[in-house]
Scaffold this motif. Structure first.
Motif, PDB file in Angstrom:
ATOM      1  N   UNK A   1       0.835  -1.204   0.000  1.00  7.99           N
ATOM      2  CA  UNK A   1       0.000   0.000   0.000  1.00  7.99           C
ATOM      3  C   UNK A   1       0.874   1.260   0.000  1.00  7.99           C
ATOM      4  N   UNK A   2       1.952   1.218   0.795  1.00  5.97           N
ATOM      5  CA  UNK A   2       2.832   2.381   0.867  1.00  5.97           C
ATOM      6  C   UNK A   2       3.533   2.615  -0.474  1.00  5.97           C
ATOM      7  N   UNK A   3       3.894   1.520  -1.151  1.00  2.00           N
ATOM      8  CA  UNK A   3       4.522   1.654  -2.471  1.00  2.00           C
ATOM      9  C   UNK A   3       3.585   2.350  -3.443  1.00  2.00           C
TER      10      UNK A   3
ATOM     11  N   UNK B   1       4.451   6.133  -3.733  1.00  6.31           N
ATOM     12  CA  UNK B   1       5.020   6.305  -5.072  1.00  6.31           C
ATOM     13  C   UNK B   1       4.200   7.252  -5.925  1.00  6.31           C
ATOM     14  N   UNK B   2       2.876   7.107  -5.860  1.00  4.82           N
ATOM     15  CA  UNK B   2       2.005   7.998  -6.640  1.00  4.82           C
ATOM     16  C   UNK B   2       2.125   9.439  -6.145  1.00  4.82           C
ATOM     17  N   UNK B   3       2.230   9.628  -4.816  1.00  7.17           N
ATOM     18  CA  UNK B   3       2.355  10.969  -4.257  1.00  7.17           C
ATOM     19  C   UNK B   3       3.662  11.614  -4.694  1.00  7.17           C
ATOM     20  N   UNK B   4       4.747  10.837  -4.666  1.00  9.29           N
ATOM     21  CA  UNK B   4       6.042  11.362  -5.104  1.00  9.29           C
ATOM     22  C   UNK B   4       6.011  11.696  -6.593  1.00  9.29           C
ATOM     23  N   UNK B   5       5.404  10.809  -7.381  1.00 10.09           N
ATOM     24  CA  UNK B   5       5.293  11.080  -8.815  1.00 10.09           C
ATOM     25  C   UNK B   5       4.497  12.340  -9.103  1.00 10.09           C
ATOM     26  N   UNK B   6       3.373  12.501  -8.396  1.00 15.72           N
ATOM     27  CA  UNK B   6       2.558  13.705  -8.592  1.00 15.72           C
ATOM     28  C   UNK B   6       3.329  14.958  -8.162  1.00 15.72           C
TER      29      UNK B   6
ATOM     30  N   UNK C   1      -7.619   5.151  -4.165  1.00 13.20           N
ATOM     31  CA  UNK C   1      -7.180   4.419  -5.364  1.00 13.20           C
ATOM     32  C   UNK C   1      -6.585   3.077  -4.974  1.00 13.20           C
ATOM     33  N   UNK C   2      -5.698   3.101  -3.960  1.00 10.60           N
ATOM     34  CA  UNK C   2      -5.083   1.849  -3.501  1.00 10.60           C
ATOM     35  C   UNK C   2      -6.137   0.907  -2.932  1.00 10.60           C
TER      36      UNK C   2
END
Length: 289
Positions: A35-37, A41-46, A179-180
């Motif tokens: 879940x953290x990935x 990951x999505x938060x860092x990408x955004x 989303x997750x």
């Protein structure tokens, strides 16, 4: 230090309460890495998408302020008042002598007595540019104050970038958690023929995503953004003090009065006392002598 204490309190209260209520960490720990990935990951990408390289570096650098607090402390405000006092005194006594200090502040004996201020590029430029303008007959107090106000507003807006960037991430984290969680539900639906105890674990794992998104947003990233905003606002008072003193100087007030105007416009928690400032000014005069 206070930031670390806050983080510990968040973890202890949330997970301590969960365990005290009879919750089990097994299902959380099993689902947490995946879940953290996804969410992290999505938060860092955004975050990368919504910022340029300079903005990313600025934000990463500013995160340390959450734990360190404002750069300028009480003694720094006292040093700044002493520095401005010495520069104004020289400007009124011999403008030619002032040029040696404002044209090469890195080599100035006056600036050299206050190394922390000397090493701050924007602070030094703000002081030197204003004094240089006055020596070039740009000495209308109202015009100078307007120019300084615009410059300070621009600096303040730039300094707030990290806070805005982190707040944007905080606003998006709960949605990324959903989303997750939806992906977890999709995974669960693929195992709908499994017994209830297995389905329960799969659904629980999916809900960890929702929990993690909300937990990170309101427990960490949001408070980090709020703290950075407070720190930037606190640090802006340092440049405001420069404006107050140098504008008072353009009104041809006595030097001691110019410095006192700056002292009284300093926030109370970092404002040096009158006697403390007087003692520092005496030490500065003795250093010059």
């Amino acid at each position: 230090m206070i930031g670390i204490i806050g983080i510990v309190v968040v973890f202890v209260m949330v997970f301590g309460g969960y365990l005290a209520a009879g919750g089990k960490m097994g299902i959380i720990m099993k689902s947490l890495p995946f879940e953290f990935t996804m969410i992290g990951g999505a938060a860092i990408g955004a975050f990368i998408i919504s910022n340029d390289i300079a903005g990313i570096k600025h934000t990463l650098k500013d995160i340390g302020k959450v734990f360190k607090g404002p750069k300028w402390k009480r003694e720094d405000y006292c040093d700044l008042l002493c520095l401005l006092y010495e520069l104004i005194r020289i400007a009124r006594k011999s403008p030619v002598d002032l040029e040696t200090h404002i044209e090469s502040p890195s080599e100035s004996s006056i600036f050299g007595r206050y190394p922390k201020i000397q090493n701050d590029k924007e602070t030094v430029e703000l002081i030197c540019d204003t004094l240089r303008s006055a020596s070039m007959n740009f000495d209308d107090p109202h015009q100078v104050e307007e120019v300084l106000e615009k410059r300070m507003d621009a600096n303040f807006h730039h300094a707030q970038h990290s806070s805005h960037a982190l707040q944007t991430v905080a606003d998006g984290l709960p949605a990324l958690g959903i989303v997750a969680a939806v992906l977890g539900v999709i995974k669960t639906m693929g195992s709908i023929d499994q017994p209830p105890e297995i389905l329960g674990k799969l659904i629980g794992g999916a809900l960890v995503g929702t929990f993690l998104g909300v937990f990170l947003a309101y427990g960490f990233v949001g408070p980090f953004a709020a703290k950075l905003k407070t720190v930037v606002e606190d640090e802006s008072h340092f440049h405001a003090l420069i404006r107050e003193v140098l504008v008072a100087n353009l009104h041809n007030h006595a030097i001691n009065l110019c410095v006192e105007v700056g002292r009284q416009n300093t926030p109370g928690h970092v404002r040096p006392s009158y006697s403390e400032l007087e003692e520092s000014l005496k030490d500065a005069k003795q250093a010059v002598a």
